[in-house]
Design an enzyme around this catalytic site. Sequence first.
Site, PDB file in Angstrom:
ATOM      1  N   HIS A   1       0.849  -1.190   0.000  1.00  0.00           N
ATOM      2  CA  HIS A   1       0.000   0.000   0.000  1.00  0.00           C
ATOM      3  C   HIS A   1       0.883   1.237   0.000  1.00  0.00           C
ATOM      4  O   HIS A   1       1.953   1.259   0.625  1.00  0.00           O
ATOM      5  CB  HIS A   1      -0.897  -0.017   1.244  1.00  0.00           C
ATOM      6  CG  HIS A   1      -1.883   1.101   1.305  1.00  0.00           C
ATOM      7  ND1 HIS A   1      -2.769   1.371   0.281  1.00  0.00           N
ATOM      8  CD2 HIS A   1      -2.128   2.032   2.272  1.00  0.00           C
ATOM      9  CE1 HIS A   1      -3.512   2.406   0.615  1.00  0.00           C
ATOM     10  NE2 HIS A   1      -3.139   2.829   1.807  1.00  0.00           N
TER      11      HIS A   1
ATOM     12  N   ASP B   1      -4.005   8.636   3.698  1.00  0.00           N
ATOM     13  CA  ASP B   1      -4.126   7.188   3.502  1.00  0.00           C
ATOM     14  C   ASP B   1      -5.469   6.946   2.836  1.00  0.00           C
ATOM     15  O   ASP B   1      -6.524   7.192   3.435  1.00  0.00           O
ATOM     16  CB  ASP B   1      -4.029   6.449   4.840  1.00  0.00           C
ATOM     17  CG  ASP B   1      -4.162   4.944   4.688  1.00  0.00           C
ATOM     18  OD1 ASP B   1      -4.192   4.455   3.540  1.00  0.00           O
ATOM     19  OD2 ASP B   1      -4.233   4.239   5.714  1.00  0.00           O
TER      20      ASP B   1
ATOM     21  N   CYS C   1      -4.078   2.850  -4.916  1.00  0.00           N
ATOM     22  CA  CYS C   1      -3.565   3.668  -3.810  1.00  0.00           C
ATOM     23  C   CYS C   1      -2.512   4.657  -4.291  1.00  0.00           C
ATOM     24  O   CYS C   1      -2.499   5.823  -3.860  1.00  0.00           O
ATOM     25  CB  CYS C   1      -3.005   2.778  -2.714  1.00  0.00           C
ATOM     26  SG  CYS C   1      -1.803   1.560  -3.293  1.00  0.00           S
TER      27      CYS C   1
END
EC number: 3.4.22.-
Length: 403
Positions: free
Chosen positions: A277, A294, A347
């Site tokens: 990630h 995030d 991401c």
Amino acid sequence: MLSPTNSTSKTAPVPPRDSSKPVLISEEPRNQLLQKVARTALAVLLVVVTLGLILLFYSFSDLQSFPWCCQTHPSTKEQPTISIPVPLPSPPLAVPRPSTPPAPTPAISRPSTPSAPKPSTPPPLLPKAPKPVKTQENLFPLVPEQVFVEMYEDMARRRIIEALVPAWDSDIIFKCLCYFHTLYPGLIPLETFPPATIFNFKQKIISILEDKKAVLRGEPIKGSLPICCSKENYRRHLQGTTLLPMFMWYHPTPKTLADTMQTMKQLAIKGSVGASHWLLVIVDIQARRLVYFDSLYNYVMPPEDMKKDLQSLAQQLDQVYPARNGQKFSVKIAAKEVIQKDSGFSCGAWCCQFLYWYLRDPFTDALNDLPVDSVERHENLASFVQACEAAVQDLPELSWPEA
């Protein structure tokens, strides 16, 4: 001359029979007796062999089940009736009747007990409640059809989103940073190979700010130089930078920096994303602010814990790079919810999209204007991805732009 009748030749005399020893058995009857004895012995031997073979193939319990073996009752020509024992509390079994009226069927009784005559009109019995049986329907609740429809729609939505937004690696992210530098010269395009991790991003930020302070003082830098940037070009970038975009690569399995780098290499060799990630920490030197983004909101740790961790970093930065007016670094957690819905590969693109929004207007929260529908949200992200990929095609590979 002598005549033949009066021959003088002598013949052997025949001994007279002894009349005192009578003959008991003649030769022919004796042979017949021996044959009978031999046949009888052979028959007995065959019977013994036959019984032996029977005992080999049948156990004693099997022999007892034969009607001619071990029966104490006198043999009759009627076949033995097999009766099934039924527990007394249970109601009598109902026997289906044929179409023609037959003779009354006797009730089933226990063995060695004479069967009682069945009453012509039995009293009505209350039906016994059936014992509940645990089936799959009882163990697991029935799933409504709407749930399956929603699951199918989610799967279709994920496929659409994954086709819209590809997974971005460190190479395309660095090119995107180089492109952003051409739009906003205050951004320094920090290398993402190897990228920072959750274990060393604080040290990297502190080292860069110490090198910036050394450049402003005309002193040599103490930190390591970038791989794809000359020393003079890097010093010019440090002198003019006002914003540090620190991209972090995260994987939930490794617990140390060395294990994280090893996991990163293994996934790179396999060509797989895995559970990795991308995270982003923006160090806004001019606004004295740390912004954490995030796209999965709490994939690394709860936002409250991350905020405390960044506040500790902000206190260190106040000492390493203090402001002339005494302003302190503040901390902001950008995402208030999961932004990256129904997609496991976007991401990196979301981090670049958020950085682009921040560069355009750092005081406006663009995340509040995101579409609610995840497909529409990723369609907008796909437009940004296509524009960035088209813009970085002409940029050199792994090379810093000139400051």
